[in-house]
Scaffold this active site. Sequence first.
Site, short mmCIF file in Angstrom:
data_model
loop_
_atom_site.label_atom_id
_atom_site.label_comp_id
_atom_site.label_asym_id
_atom_site.label_seq_id
_atom_site.Cartn_x
_atom_site.Cartn_y
_atom_site.Cartn_z
N THR A 163 15.34 -8.56 25.05
CA THR A 163 16.13 -7.66 25.92
C THR A 163 17.43 -7.37 25.21
OG1 THR A 163 15.02 -8.58 27.76
CG2 THR A 163 17.31 -7.43 28.37
N GLY A 202 17.94 -16.49 27.52
CA GLY A 202 17.81 -17.97 27.98
C GLY A 202 17.98 -18.86 26.85
N GLU A 455 9.37 -9.59 32.04
CA GLU A 455 8.11 -9.48 31.62
C GLU A 455 7.28 -8.50 32.36
OE1 GLU A 455 6.38 -13.07 30.74
OE2 GLU A 455 8.06 -14.24 30.59
#
Lengths: 700, 700
Positions: A163, A202, A455
Amino acid sequence: MISPNLTANVEIDGKQYNTFTEPPKALAGERAKVKFPIKDMTEFLHGGEENVTMIERLMTELERDPVLNVSGDYDMPKEQLRETAVARIAALSGHWKKDTEKEALLRSQLHGIVDMGTRIRLGVHTGLFMGAIRGSGTKEQYDYWVRKGAADVKGFYGCFAMTELGHGSNVAGLETTATYIQDTDEFIINTPNTGATKWWIGGAAHSATHTACFARLLVDGKDYGVKIFVVQLRDVSSHSLMPGIALGDIGKKMGRDAIDNGWIQFTNVRIPRQNMLMKYAKVSSTGKVSQPPLAQLTYGALIGGRVTMIADSFFVSQRFITIALRYACVRRQFGTTPGQPETKIIDYPYHQRRLLPLLAFTYAMKMAADQSQIQYDQTTDLLQTIDPKDKGALGKAIVDLKELFASSAGLKAFTTWTCANIIDQCRQACGGHGYSGYNGFGQAYADWVVQCTWEGDNNVLCLSMGRGLIQSCLGHRKGKPLGSSVGYLANKGLEQATLSGRDLKDPKVLIEAWEKVANGAIQRATDKFVELTKGGLSPDQAFEELSQQRFQCAKIHTRKHLVTAFYERINASAKADVKPYLINLANLFTLWSIEEDSGLFLREGFLQPKDIDQVTELVNHYCKEVRDQVAGYTDAFGLSDWFINAPIGNYDGDVYKHYFAKVNQQNPAQNPRPPYYESTLRPFLFREDEDDDICELDEE
Amino acid sequence: MISPNLTANVEIDGKQYNTFTEPPKALAGERAKVKFPIKDMTEFLHGGEENVTMIERLMTELERDPVLNVSGDYDMPKEQLRETAVARIAALSGHWKKDTEKEALLRSQLHGIVDMGTRIRLGVHTGLFMGAIRGSGTKEQYDYWVRKGAADVKGFYGCFAMTELGHGSNVAGLETTATYIQDTDEFIINTPNTGATKWWIGGAAHSATHTACFARLLVDGKDYGVKIFVVQLRDVSSHSLMPGIALGDIGKKMGRDAIDNGWIQFTNVRIPRQNMLMKYAKVSSTGKVSQPPLAQLTYGALIGGRVTMIADSFFVSQRFITIALRYACVRRQFGTTPGQPETKIIDYPYHQRRLLPLLAFTYAMKMAADQSQIQYDQTTDLLQTIDPKDKGALGKAIVDLKELFASSAGLKAFTTWTCANIIDQCRQACGGHGYSGYNGFGQAYADWVVQCTWEGDNNVLCLSMGRGLIQSCLGHRKGKPLGSSVGYLANKGLEQATLSGRDLKDPKVLIEAWEKVANGAIQRATDKFVELTKGGLSPDQAFEELSQQRFQCAKIHTRKHLVTAFYERINASAKADVKPYLINLANLFTLWSIEEDSGLFLREGFLQPKDIDQVTELVNHYCKEVRDQVAGYTDAFGLSDWFINAPIGNYDGDVYKHYFAKVNQQNPAQNPRPPYYESTLRPFLFREDEDDDICELDEE
């Protein structure tokens, strides 16, 4: 002392109980009513005794590990959650060598019931980073990164840089570039503008040493689209940033504070050519690019995530529906007969309607999740072993992948939404105590809902699935074969099907009802598509115009899928002693679904207006049946108090005792003056008004 | 450098913009399309120029006050939020003397848009404690507590001890006792069992010196039901606990951590008889009890809260719908034409459908909120001035109170639910960035949703309203007059009403459609009630059996109420230059509501199955109309960036710049190693396996 308020006192077996002491007695009373063996229901849910044994063993291993103790999590600030998550990952790492793939997944899913943050913090490495290496790297590349420590997370921590600030769902629109430099046989990874900053990554803020970076492959000025490149972010030994890497912490999120999401900017970062994952697309040392037949194979890693999220929806939902139903069995509020004890809230028909269909939905999700997992395992086995040069095998794999993509898209969307709704409805059904931090709803909701966005944003997935359903129908009209999941589009008999006096308790009739409305919606949308394209719109324009219809098609088809999966599993594997109770649950789910969307059934003519009353009465009827056995249905999930992690949902039903104890444990009563008494509160309470002695002017 | 990905680049007036630089240009482009004067729309929303001037002045006062600066709130832990809230209350206290009642309410409502925690922390004192004194105390009692410092919050802080651990919604079931002791002319306040611990009491944990305690009045062994008693909790000068008071902090909640909710137990606490609030029920020094004609008058304080919550639903919703729509106007994702810029997400029909009906709903809420506020002001004026001995006046007040109770119950329920839904849908519509803590959705949702539970659980309110609607219908059948809000139940013509070729864009037709389905649902439920009671059920049993129907009746009647309020206000006060744009919005709201509940309209026969397609097409049509002017509709709310408090919703549309800056301001990039690198992360990454040197046993 017993309260003078008689309605708050209860006599059981000649003994007096009050508001505080009765609840465990009340829940025991509910358990005594259960007519089926809990064990058989649990085995049905989890697919047999062997699975149940494995789950119970894994649960024990999790709840006995002191590092994994979650009882203080609700009071932990972000910084502490993040450190704790790493300690927990370290504690879990001892299991990695001996766990089978199935055990590892289950351990992670079970852990996720109470600690979604830690689970995903680790999952970014094991699922996304390693999934990318496994799914998009060659065997040599996979082995290389495993040697570097990637599989064991030793001197290595991977993250997944897909992303960007300005691009999420649209992977093909990503802007980060990977430019091939033939002279040095390297790629230069670059962030062309601030909008292309990698975002949400993350692991980037604190942990990651490497990332699987999605970037546009540029060779000799030509753009070959988005591929995956392994880029080192930090020096392994010192954890310092590598040259050209800028990164930071994106800070506070709605939930999942245990995860160190960050942003990354690449400024002309050089990586060896070998760091591009080349299972499909390849770049040679002379700059020759070969592309795979279908680019979406590179995104295969994402589908695994989706399938897992269907199961997660079940794993998390079971926890909250258990809490709300146990609490409903012991909480009394209002009463209809003066002087008599107040009514248990589970005995209010409306409370039953609020919760019991969601209990049934929770069961249905498990059935569909198991189906999808099997489909996924088969497809990935195929993809793992495939020879990329074997065009035929590749073609077959792509067909399988598409079929899985379609069904998992709708199921992912509607099960993750439903799980969010279950957490929220269950919270509301627990009244004020649902709002306490210690009963877990708030944290779980905040942690959960990102599943509806990442997702594959749920709405985007539904629209895409709706497009696929219309395309299947168009194909069928032109004589192409239909996939098994949409086989009902070929059933001409559905058009004439109506209830016409048949029994609404008959699963066959109920399945037919759902097939009829799904077929009707898809056929009608397809007619409209044909009309619009004949009228001059391009197919893309026509599909845009039919957005509402596409969403509806996906919704109805997916509900039909859940209904069918539930009955199929009952027929395939329910033992006789639980079967009638499962039929009650499945019928409640199906009829409540019909009631919720009654407009569909009236519109398609399966039901007449007068039938709606009957549906409502049957929903009431099955609510009463299910309510009667409710302690059994929830106990069958087999969650210990550690997994419940909410004092009002404990197994023994002693809700007020546990809740009061928890609040006092986390907030020991000490000083009646708050820490800021002298600095802030006292000066406010004892402020003095300025007097009214205003300078007087001589205004002559 | 401009990205090689052409679809992320845009040319405007011959200049190139990219993902990062285009957004403000895009939002300016949307503003240029607006065809109505924003000022007139704002005045319509707020009921005229005078109100707008007042609101703008109050907003400026709020946002310039450095103590009220909320820009760091998203990162504040509970402890800091609690201290900050007191500092903010102190800052606000300077306004109390000069504010009119209307200004005080508006100041608080506006402040609540960004800081619901502080607002309610103060509101517990000013609204609930003072509301109880004002509503249930005599004039002498009111004056007494004002002299003690209650009105100014000086050396005095009140809280509201109603809810108990075991009793929430059912106030009449509370267990705390107040036993009259004639010898000393005192009450003894006592908590009879742990289940009767006062719970959720805002202000108790840290701030309160006194509480308005709900307890059962016991005189000479007789239970007179629940009354209100002022009990001192802490010594005013030292903030130490008074004898017999035990209290503690209930700690972490889903949201609103700025509020110091606590628990309180009373152990034989003695208070003078004069501390019982005696506007209605009275106890004399000889122990003589006189009761008011209708006990519910003592709960009048709660209705004010409900009415305010309808307006709050608007105040909060406008903020989030603005954020999501501004973001939608600048965010590009996917595209239909290769090589062309990606599409703005506001241009996707499905995105329009997700957000624009909610924009229309936000407007509708304001219309209904204003109506309710006027009704409430009139009723409380009456109650304030009433002579409790005047039976006639009291009877009239009770009728007014009941009418207000009914309409405010449904509106409170459905507007608070809708606001929660708007926050959540808007978050999802912003994709991943909606999940960032800094765009406010997560905090706002967690703070907001308790509104659906407290001051009347929404479901309980709906069921009670549904009962009232059936009772009205029963009364009407027996010849009793109907209240104005349910006047349509007397309209016999509705039974035959169908669309039959009339124009679905005509507000008259749309209102008739809603009246028909509301009437149909209530009449049918009433028929069923009559049938059940004839069949032997008691009225209470019959109402229980009809729970689903009662809920539906409340839902449909309230939607009809919102629809009607919207059109009425347009007709009453919309200037010509905004009127057509308001009609578009109201028609969108109404038709979308019909589409959502199409089953009702089919069932009642107002629509035929073929009409549903027309409804869908009209919803699409109005979505396009409203989309065109969307910047105007949202700018008309007049919220500055301070009230938006979300970088992706800023007025200038420079979303990525503000967002990136905010993230870096709150999380300055410094050390690539997290604070726990040495303690936790490094030991994990560099752990060594135990070697496999296992002691060998001699197994001969």
